[in-house]
Design a protein around this motif. Structure first.
Motif, PDB file in Angstrom:
ATOM      1  N   THR A 177       0.832  -1.195   0.000  1.00  0.00           N
ATOM      2  CA  THR A 177       0.000   0.000   0.000  1.00  0.00           C
ATOM      3  C   THR A 177       0.871   1.251   0.000  1.00  0.00           C
ATOM      4  OG1 THR A 177      -0.130   0.119   2.414  1.00  0.00           O
ATOM      5  CG2 THR A 177      -1.758  -1.251   1.292  1.00  0.00           C
ATOM      6  N   ASP A 178       0.282   2.335  -0.452  1.00  0.00           N
ATOM      7  CA  ASP A 178       1.025   3.600  -0.473  1.00  0.00           C
ATOM      8  C   ASP A 178       1.448   4.007   0.938  1.00  0.00           C
ATOM      9  OD1 ASP A 178       0.714   3.736  -3.206  1.00  0.00           O
ATOM     10  OD2 ASP A 178      -1.050   5.035  -3.124  1.00  0.00           O
ATOM     11  N   LEU A 179       0.586   3.738   1.917  1.00  0.00           N
ATOM     12  CA  LEU A 179       0.911   4.090   3.301  1.00  0.00           C
ATOM     13  C   LEU A 179       2.135   3.313   3.779  1.00  0.00           C
ATOM     14  CD1 LEU A 179       0.098   5.700   5.806  1.00  0.00           C
ATOM     15  CD2 LEU A 179      -1.358   3.780   6.486  1.00  0.00           C
ATOM     16  N   ASP A 180       2.175   2.014   3.483  1.00  0.00           N
ATOM     17  CA  ASP A 180       3.322   1.208   3.895  1.00  0.00           C
ATOM     18  C   ASP A 180       4.579   1.587   3.117  1.00  0.00           C
ATOM     19  OD1 ASP A 180       2.042  -0.143   5.878  1.00  0.00           O
ATOM     20  OD2 ASP A 180       1.508  -1.872   4.652  1.00  0.00           O
ATOM     21  N   LYS A 181       4.400   1.944   1.836  1.00  0.00           N
ATOM     22  CA  LYS A 181       5.560   2.402   1.070  1.00  0.00           C
ATOM     23  C   LYS A 181       6.163   3.655   1.688  1.00  0.00           C
ATOM     24  CE  LYS A 181       4.349   0.614  -3.537  1.00  0.00           C
ATOM     25  NZ  LYS A 181       3.981   0.993  -4.924  1.00  0.00           N
ATOM     26  N   ALA A 182       5.285   4.572   2.115  1.00  0.00           N
ATOM     27  CA  ALA A 182       5.765   5.805   2.742  1.00  0.00           C
ATOM     28  C   ALA A 182       6.472   5.481   4.062  1.00  0.00           C
ATOM     29  CB  ALA A 182       4.604   6.766   2.989  1.00  0.00           C
ATOM     30  N   ALA A 183       5.910   4.551   4.828  1.00  0.00           N
ATOM     31  CA  ALA A 183       6.547   4.153   6.088  1.00  0.00           C
ATOM     32  C   ALA A 183       7.892   3.487   5.832  1.00  0.00           C
ATOM     33  CB  ALA A 183       5.630   3.219   6.866  1.00  0.00           C
ATOM     34  N   LEU A 184       7.973   2.684   4.762  1.00  0.00           N
ATOM     35  CA  LEU A 184       9.229   2.028   4.415  1.00  0.00           C
ATOM     36  C   LEU A 184      10.281   3.059   4.006  1.00  0.00           C
ATOM     37  CD1 LEU A 184      10.594  -0.716   4.084  1.00  0.00           C
ATOM     38  CD2 LEU A 184       9.763  -0.768   1.717  1.00  0.00           C
ATOM     39  N   ALA A 185       9.856   4.054   3.237  1.00  0.00           N
ATOM     40  CA  ALA A 185      10.778   5.113   2.820  1.00  0.00           C
ATOM     41  C   ALA A 185      11.267   5.910   4.033  1.00  0.00           C
ATOM     42  CB  ALA A 185      10.101   6.045   1.816  1.00  0.00           C
ATOM     43  N   ALA A 186      10.364   6.141   4.997  1.00  0.00           N
ATOM     44  CA  ALA A 186      10.755   6.873   6.207  1.00  0.00           C
ATOM     45  C   ALA A 186      11.761   6.065   7.019  1.00  0.00           C
ATOM     46  CB  ALA A 186       9.523   7.185   7.047  1.00  0.00           C
ATOM     47  N   ALA A 187      11.559   4.757   7.106  1.00  0.00           N
ATOM     48  CA  ALA A 187      12.504   3.902   7.831  1.00  0.00           C
ATOM     49  C   ALA A 187      13.866   3.903   7.132  1.00  0.00           C
ATOM     50  CB  ALA A 187      11.958   2.479   7.947  1.00  0.00           C
ATOM     51  N   THR A 188      13.849   3.870   5.804  1.00  0.00           N
ATOM     52  CA  THR A 188      15.103   3.924   5.042  1.00  0.00           C
ATOM     53  C   THR A 188      15.850   5.225   5.293  1.00  0.00           C
ATOM     54  OG1 THR A 188      14.133   2.515   3.314  1.00  0.00           O
ATOM     55  CG2 THR A 188      16.096   3.786   2.736  1.00  0.00           C
ATOM     56  N   GLN A 189      15.108   6.330   5.307  1.00  0.00           N
ATOM     57  CA  GLN A 189      15.731   7.627   5.567  1.00  0.00           C
ATOM     58  C   GLN A 189      16.314   7.679   6.985  1.00  0.00           C
ATOM     59  OE1 GLN A 189      13.112  10.958   5.096  1.00  0.00           O
ATOM     60  NE2 GLN A 189      14.725  12.478   5.251  1.00  0.00           N
ATOM     61  N   SER A 190      15.578   7.107   7.947  1.00  0.00           N
ATOM     62  CA  SER A 190      16.080   7.070   9.327  1.00  0.00           C
ATOM     63  C   SER A 190      17.367   6.261   9.408  1.00  0.00           C
ATOM     64  CB  SER A 190      15.018   6.466  10.253  1.00  0.00           C
ATOM     65  OG  SER A 190      13.857   7.266  10.272  1.00  0.00           O
ATOM     66  N   TRP A 191      17.421   5.158   8.648  1.00  0.00           N
ATOM     67  CA  TRP A 191      18.636   4.337   8.636  1.00  0.00           C
ATOM     68  C   TRP A 191      19.816   5.130   8.077  1.00  0.00           C
ATOM     69  CZ3 TRP A 191      22.385   2.621   5.435  1.00  0.00           C
ATOM     70  CH2 TRP A 191      23.159   1.539   5.866  1.00  0.00           C
ATOM     71  N   GLN A 192      19.565   5.845   6.981  1.00  0.00           N
ATOM     72  CA  GLN A 192      20.640   6.622   6.362  1.00  0.00           C
ATOM     73  C   GLN A 192      21.152   7.709   7.303  1.00  0.00           C
ATOM     74  OE1 GLN A 192      18.697   7.915   2.808  1.00  0.00           O
ATOM     75  NE2 GLN A 192      19.105   6.017   1.675  1.00  0.00           N
ATOM     76  N   GLN A 193      20.231   8.372   8.001  1.00  0.00           N
ATOM     77  CA  GLN A 193      20.642   9.417   8.939  1.00  0.00           C
ATOM     78  C   GLN A 193      21.445   8.826  10.090  1.00  0.00           C
ATOM     79  OE1 GLN A 193      16.903  11.210   9.986  1.00  0.00           O
ATOM     80  NE2 GLN A 193      16.778  12.431   8.120  1.00  0.00           N
ATOM     81  N   ALA A 194      20.980   7.677  10.616  1.00  0.00           N
ATOM     82  CA  ALA A 194      21.708   7.020  11.701  1.00  0.00           C
ATOM     83  C   ALA A 194      23.079   6.546  11.228  1.00  0.00           C
ATOM     84  CB  ALA A 194      20.893   5.857  12.249  1.00  0.00           C
ATOM     85  N   SER A 195      23.133   6.067   9.976  1.00  0.00           N
ATOM     86  CA  SER A 195      24.412   5.603   9.429  1.00  0.00           C
ATOM     87  C   SER A 195      25.382   6.755   9.282  1.00  0.00           C
ATOM     88  CB  SER A 195      24.175   4.923   8.070  1.00  0.00           C
ATOM     89  OG  SER A 195      25.385   4.543   7.463  1.00  0.00           O
ATOM     90  N   ALA A 196      24.889   7.890   8.815  1.00  0.00           N
ATOM     91  CA  ALA A 196      25.766   9.052   8.653  1.00  0.00           C
ATOM     92  C   ALA A 196      26.299   9.545   9.992  1.00  0.00           C
ATOM     93  CB  ALA A 196      25.011  10.185   7.938  1.00  0.00           C
ATOM     94  N   ALA A 197      25.469   9.342  11.053  1.00  0.00           N
ATOM     95  CA  ALA A 197      25.888   9.779  12.381  1.00  0.00           C
ATOM     96  C   ALA A 197      26.674   8.710  13.122  1.00  0.00           C
ATOM     97  CB  ALA A 197      24.662  10.176  13.204  1.00  0.00           C
ATOM     98  N   GLY A 198      26.830   7.536  12.500  1.00  0.00           N
ATOM     99  CA  GLY A 198      27.540   6.445  13.162  1.00  0.00           C
ATOM    100  C   GLY A 198      26.748   5.856  14.320  1.00  0.00           C
ATOM    101  N   ASN A 199      25.417   5.961  14.279  1.00  0.00           N
ATOM    102  CA  ASN A 199      24.542   5.476  15.348  1.00  0.00           C
ATOM    103  C   ASN A 199      24.069   4.061  15.010  1.00  0.00           C
ATOM    104  OD1 ASN A 199      22.671   5.014  17.334  1.00  0.00           O
ATOM    105  ND2 ASN A 199      21.329   6.729  16.792  1.00  0.00           N
ATOM    106  N   GLN A 200      24.776   3.046  15.499  1.00  0.00           N
ATOM    107  CA  GLN A 200      24.429   1.665  15.181  1.00  0.00           C
ATOM    108  C   GLN A 200      23.071   1.277  15.755  1.00  0.00           C
ATOM    109  OE1 GLN A 200      26.243  -0.422  13.181  1.00  0.00           O
ATOM    110  NE2 GLN A 200      24.442  -1.719  13.304  1.00  0.00           N
ATOM    111  N   GLU A 201      22.772   1.759  16.949  1.00  0.00           N
ATOM    112  CA  GLU A 201      21.472   1.449  17.562  1.00  0.00           C
ATOM    113  C   GLU A 201      20.325   1.997  16.721  1.00  0.00           C
ATOM    114  OE1 GLU A 201      19.105   2.158  21.805  1.00  0.00           O
ATOM    115  OE2 GLU A 201      21.237   2.641  21.619  1.00  0.00           O
TER     116      GLU A 201
END
Length: 423
Positions: A112-136
């Motif tokens: 669903t579009d809603l789940d796609k948006a949630a998946l994209a948000a999770a991906t963005q959160s991962w990228q931000q955490a990765s850039a900050a070196g935040n493994q947790e």
């Protein structure tokens, strides 16, 4: 040129040769670090056959060095293949995913579009955490993304690019069962009617004129009284020769009145009889109410028994339904855990193979650098022999790049020089 000058020139040339050789070693080490190749000697280079490349710019050894801080010949402490790849991505700006097909798996599973948006948000959160070196933070975002994918029967793997299907949890069927039996009181109207008769019954009163039995007595006594009056009147008239007299009239009336008195005497008896009938009717009405209520109570008890059996059967059926749901859930969890274990096993094997490759590369590089260090030591020892007037071995002369004749001549010069110095 004197002998001393000749010796100094020769010694200077030998020193330059040794220094040149050391510079060559250092140069090869720099080339190794920049090109990703490990030299085995001065003329041959080794390139890992199954290294991870990124556009031909980086190999597995470089990824390991960048991720684990490998320098020179020291042993690397890798943080895993995933960390190596991600570090290379940061430095080169081009990440090579595990799955390079480019398939839109979210679209293929009709996410669903809603789940796609949630998946994209999770991906963005991962990228931000990765850039900050935040493994947790990276782990939390990855779990959020995988939870969304699980709803559609697949996982994305370590980097989310893969399609790893597994048996999805079937939606549990809603529990359905026939409706409970409803109680219908078929005696209620009759009970209400009979109860109204008892409650609304009028008080007892007696009116002889409305008593059919009294009227029967009245007709009979009136008729018999009239007959008696005529008989008396005829008897008296016969004795007087048919002449009417007041005596005859009085006697005839008295005979009639006797019958009327008897009729009057019947009234209390008839009243008591009517009252008893009144009481019997009231008792009969109350008995009707009691009978109807007993019949209704029996019907209600049968309903309660049926309802109890219904609840028992329904509880049993619901228990079976819950058991089925629990079995499905257990099978789903078991399959999911087995799938996760398989993914973890594959990842472990990949990382183990990668680690072994890095260890082999590091060990090979360490051996080669140790060999070069040994060669430098051997060159220095050979040079010391020449300085002391001793001709080095053939292997040592090969390291110095010098012929035996030149070495003998130089050794003799050194001997003469030393003899002149100490003599």
């Amino acid at each position: 040129m004197g002998f001393a000058d000749l010796f100094k020139s020769t010694a200077s040339g030998l020193g330059s040769a040794v220094k040149s050789t050391g510079s060559e070693v250092k140069k090869k080490k720099k080339e190794t670090a920049s090109s990703g190749t490990v030299p085995t000697d001065f003329g041959t280079e080794y390139t890992p056959s199954n290294s991870i490349t990124n556009g031909g710019a980086l190999n597995g050894w470089q990824l390991a060095e960048q991720a684990g801080g490998t320098t020179g010949g020291s042993s690397s402490m890798l943080s895993g293949i995933g960390a190596a790849i991600q570090t290379a991505a940061k430095k080169n700006g081009a990440y090579v995913p595990y799955d390079t097909s480019g398939n839109d798996y979210a679209g293929m599973v009709n996410m669903t579009d809603l789940d796609k948006a949630a998946l994209a948000a999770a991906t963005q959160s991962w990228q931000q955490a990765s850039a900050a070196g935040n493994q947790e933070g990276m782990d939390a975002a990855h779990q959020q993304a995988e939870a969304i994918r699980k709803k559609y029967g697949y996982l994305g793997g370590d980097d989310g690019s893969q399609y790893i299907p597994f048996a999805s949890m079937p939606p549990a069927e809603d529990f359905t069962y026939e409706k409970a039996p409803a109680y219908v009181n078929s005696y209620q109207d009759l009970i209400d009617t009979a109860t109204q008769r008892v409650v609304n019954r009028k008080a007892f009163s007696y009116d002889p004129a409305s008593d059919p039995l009294y009227r029967q007595y009245e007709d009979s006594y009136t008729k018999n009284g009239g007959l008696a009056m005529r008989d008396v009147l005829g008897q008296v008239s016969a004795r007087t020769g048919g002449l009417a007299s007041s005596y005859a009239a009085t006697a005839a009336q008295q005979s009639y009145n006797n019958y009327m008195d008897q009729l009057a005497d019947k009234i209390p008896e008839l009243q008591q009889l009517a009252y008893q009938m009144y009481l019997n009717e009231g008792a009969a009405d109350r008995s009707d109410v009691e009978l109807l209520m007993a019949l209704e109570s029996a019907d209600y008890n049968r309903y309660l028994n049926a309802l109890g059996q219904y609840n028992t059967d329904r509880s049993f059926a619901y228990g079976q339904h819950r058991d089925s749901v629990s079995d499905d859930r257990y099978a789903y969890d078991w399959n999911y855990n087995a799938q996760q274990d398989a993914v973890a096993d594959d990842r472990y094997r990949d990382e183990l193979a990668y680690q072994r490759e890095q260890d082999a590369l590091n060990n090979g590089r360490y051996d080669q650098e140790q060999q070069r260090a040994d060669q430098e030591t051997q060159r220095e020892n050979a040079w010391k022999k020449l300085q002391s007037g001793v001709v080095p071995t053939a292997a040592e002369l090969a390291l110095l790049g010098m012929s035996r004749a030149d070495a003998q001549q130089l050794a003799q010069m050194m001997q003469r020089m030393l003899m002149g110095y100490y003599g």
